[in-house]
Structure formats: C-alpha cells, structure tokens
Design a protein around this motif. Structure first.
Motif, PDB file in Angstrom:
ATOM      1  N   GLY A  37      45.666  37.294  41.139  1.00 55.22           N
ATOM      2  CA  GLY A  37      47.037  36.869  40.886  1.00 55.22           C
ATOM      3  C   GLY A  37      47.424  35.694  41.754  1.00 55.22           C
ATOM      4  O   GLY A  37      46.582  34.917  42.198  1.00 55.22           O
ATOM      5  N   LYS A  39      51.124  33.121  41.750  1.00 59.87           N
ATOM      6  CA  LYS A  39      51.764  32.367  40.664  1.00 59.87           C
ATOM      7  C   LYS A  39      50.922  31.175  40.258  1.00 59.87           C
ATOM      8  O   LYS A  39      50.820  30.837  39.069  1.00 59.87           O
ATOM      9  N   GLY A 237      53.980  38.303  36.065  1.00 58.25           N
ATOM     10  CA  GLY A 237      53.092  37.250  35.569  1.00 58.25           C
ATOM     11  C   GLY A 237      53.505  36.682  34.219  1.00 58.25           C
ATOM     12  O   GLY A 237      52.901  35.713  33.754  1.00 58.25           O
ATOM     13  N   THR A 276      48.020  40.786  35.889  1.00 58.42           N
ATOM     14  CA  THR A 276      48.406  39.375  35.990  1.00 58.42           C
ATOM     15  C   THR A 276      47.291  38.485  35.427  1.00 58.42           C
ATOM     16  O   THR A 276      47.015  38.556  34.230  1.00 58.42           O
TER      17      THR A 276
END
Ligand code: RIB
Length: 291
Positions: A37, A39, A237, A276
């Motif tokens: 994960g 961002k 996500g 994610t």
C-alpha cells in the motif's frame, strides 16, 4: 507519454474490527492481513493497470525489497525506488469497520528520506507533457513540483492525507488538484478563495457516494459526475485508484470527461474489495464491469 509518481510505499496492516476504536478503547480484531500500500504505490499500480507507463520515485528500507519487487510485477518501473540502509519501510495500521470505513495510522519511515538527487535523476528522463504526480506522504513535494513545472510536465497533486499548508506550498506549481469536499472547504478557508479562483487548471472534488465534480478554471466550466451505486466493503485505496486511473487515462490522451468516467468505474469496483494495491482492478475488469 508517461507518469512519474513521487509517492509513498507502505506495508499495509489491515485489521477488521466491528467499529473503529475510540479514545482509550481496546478492541479485538476479527482478522488481519497485510499487503502492498501507500497512497503513492496504490496510484502507481492503478495507473499501470490503466495502461499508462509509470515510473515510481520513492524509497523503502532493507525490509521493503518485497514491495519494490511487487511494484515491478504490477508493471511499474521501479528503477527510481531507493533501498535505504538506515530507514525502515513505511507502514500503515489500517482499521476497517463493518461499514467499510477506515482509520489509518502511518509510520512514514523511508518515504520521508527521498533525496532531491533521486528526484532529479528520475525527472531528467521525462519528456515535455509527461505527468508528474505527487501526494502528501513523502518529503520534497515542493522541490519535485518546481522541477516538474520547469520541465513543462503536467503537475498533478492528490491532496491526501490533507494538509492545507502542504497544498498551499505547491499550489502555484500545479496543473491538476484532487481533493474531497470537506478538504475543498478547508482549502477555501485557508486561502480565502473558492476552488474556481485557484491558480490550477483542473480541479477534481470527490463527493463520496455522490460522485465527483470537475472544475476547469481556464474555460470556467464545472461538471458533476454521478457515482455508481455499489455495496461498500472497504473504502481504503479507492480514492488512490480513482486518481491513478484518471491520470493514466488523461496521459493516454483521453478527454477529461472520459478519463473521469473510467476512474469512477475503477473506484466503484475498488470499494467492493478488501485491500489496497494488490486488489486494484485491471483495465479489462473496469471496462467490463456491470453496475
Ligand atoms: O489511501 C490508502 C493508503 O493510505 C493505504 O494504502 C495506506 O498505506 C495509507 O497510505
């Protein structure tokens, strides 16, 4: 065309809980799983799955070579991901409740150790009009945005996690800004200007279950896009997937309306899944999905 993404890379540790814990509360999780994960990593994977050429600029610790390898397997150029001796790989503790809402605690680790030199080396490979994507989970955001602007790249900023000061720091250098409705109001409060008056050509405001709004400040246009109605399992996500798909589609030459429509489909599929980067849908799934 290509996307250069200065972005975080995290080990995501998911805990399924009945409700999000309050202050002083101890809760037993029903299950736990881990995955790739951050961002930044999520956006890189989404953009690669949406058929863009994606080069990720970032850093992990010695304990994070698995994450770099996994990004490569997902089709991301990982040559500009440093493996650092003295910093741990970033990680996120993610509590997800039965309504699909989450609460996240981050350890930035290596994500805050990305050097100017590494950014310069990566962006020296870019061409005019390529996209530079930045979020708020790394250091050196302003340095990268300035370099992107100097190189005539399309500079895109996903204001997540939101911090009004961090957005304002890069605002004059941006071509594209994405944030949610609450954050847009916070930015208006901080700048004294509504989104329509910001010095950014394209602004996308996500509206959760109500879709999103695209504002073009040059043509002075505004258009709303409805969301697909789906059963929400986990929102973690989904915003990153939306952003990665949108920018990939734009980078591949689609008009903004089509890029947003594709991204809405990808985001809708994502909230129906737990996880994610590892579960971001590919382009075929997104195109064929029936809502
Ligand atoms: O947006 C979701 C992401 O936020 C997670 O993957 C986690 O790593 C945090 O960065």
């Amino acid at each position: 065309m290509a996307i250069y993404n200065l972005g975080s890379i995290n080990a995501d540790l998911f805990y399924q809980v009945p409700t999000l814990p309050g202050p002083g509360e101890t809760l037993a999780a029903r299950s736990m799983h881990r995955g790739l994960g951050g961002k930044g990593a999520n956006m890189s994977v989404a953009a690669a799955r949406a058929a863009a050429l994606v080069s990720h600029i970032g850093a992990v610790g010695r304990d994070g070579t698995w994450a770099k390898q996994r990004l490569l397997e997902y089709g991301v150029d990982t040559r500009h991901i440093a493996v650092l001796e003295d910093a741990p790989t970033g990680h996120a503790v993610i509590n997800v409740d039965d309504a699909g809402e989450n609460a996240i605690v981050l350890l930035p680790g290596a994500n805050h150790e990305i050097t100017e030199n590494a950014i310069g080396t990566a962006l020296s490979e870019s061409a005019r009009g390529d996209t530079l994507l930045i979020q708020n989970e790394t250091n050196n955001q302003r340095y990268a945005a300035q370099m992107g602007r100097d190189l005539a790249m399309y500079v895109a900023y996903a204001a997540a996690p939101f911090d009004a000061a961090a957005v304002q720091d890069v605002l004059p250098l941006l071509d594209f800004l994405i944030l949610n409705e609450v954050e847009a109001q916070q930015l208006t409060d901080a700048t004294g200007q509504p989104p329509q008056a910001l010095p950014v050509a394209d602004i996308v405001i996500t509206l959760g279950g109500n879709g999103c709004r695209w504002i073009n400040t040059i043509k002075r246009t505004q258009r709303d896009f409805p969301a697909h109605q789906v059963d929400v399992v986990d929102t973690t996500g989904a915003g990153d997937t939306f952003t990665g798909y949108l920018l990939a589609a734009r980078d591949r030459g689609l008009p903004m309306e089509q890029a947003i429509a594709l991204a809405m489909r990808a985001g809708a599929l994502m909230v129906m899944r737990k996880g994610t980067a590892d579960v971001i849908p590919d382009l075929k799934e997104v195109q064929n999905a029936r809502f």
